[in-house]
Design a protein around this motif. Structure first.
Motif, short mmCIF file in Angstrom:
data_model
loop_
_atom_site.label_atom_id
_atom_site.label_comp_id
_atom_site.label_asym_id
_atom_site.label_seq_id
_atom_site.Cartn_x
_atom_site.Cartn_y
_atom_site.Cartn_z
N UNK A 74 -57.18 -0.58 6.66
CA UNK A 74 -56.02 -1.01 7.44
C UNK A 74 -55.53 -2.41 7.04
N UNK A 75 -56.38 -3.18 6.41
CA UNK A 75 -55.95 -4.51 5.94
C UNK A 75 -55.01 -4.38 4.74
N UNK A 76 -55.14 -3.29 4.00
CA UNK A 76 -54.33 -3.10 2.79
C UNK A 76 -53.32 -1.97 2.94
N UNK A 77 -53.24 -1.37 4.12
CA UNK A 77 -52.31 -0.25 4.35
C UNK A 77 -52.51 0.87 3.35
N UNK A 78 -53.76 1.22 3.12
CA UNK A 78 -54.04 2.28 2.16
C UNK A 78 -54.97 3.33 2.77
#
Length: 116
Positions: A74-78
């Protein structure tokens, strides 16, 4: 504007592995479940693996259970799909999708070809 893009597909021999990645923007990624789908030639799109917004709950289609693993950052939207022991019947276009603001969104997909 919602934007979803997949990468990581390619040609692999039976028994091989691939890792697919999906990047998304235009919405608060950490608040939404994400899904991997596949669409084989001449067939309907089918759900492969959903993952909830936290990453704590996930499930798999029977055909890939024990071979594929979905995860998200979720920190990298992946969101990723690790695919092991690939079989010829796994060959398809794999796409990442989500239901955002009441609408379904998918990326363009990435081709996975399993052949010797």
């Amino acid at each position: 504007q919602v934007w979803i893009a997949e990468s990581g597909g390619g040609l692999v021999q039976p028994g091989g592995s691939l890792r697919l990645s999906c990047t998304a923007s235009g919405f608060t990624f950490r608040n939404y479940a994400m899904n991997w789908f596949l669409q084989a030639p001449g067939k309907e799109r089918e759900l492969v693996a959903p993952i909830d917004f936290t990453g704590g709950a996930k499930s798999y289609a029977d055909s890939v259970k024990g071979r594929f693993t979905i995860s998200r950052d979720n920190a990298r939207n992946t969101v990723s799909l690790e695919m092991n022991n690939l079989k010829p019947e796994d060959m398809a276009v794999y796409s990442c999708g989500a239901r955002i603001f009441g609408h379904n969104y998918w990326g363009q997909g990435t081709q996975v070809t399993v052949s010797s």
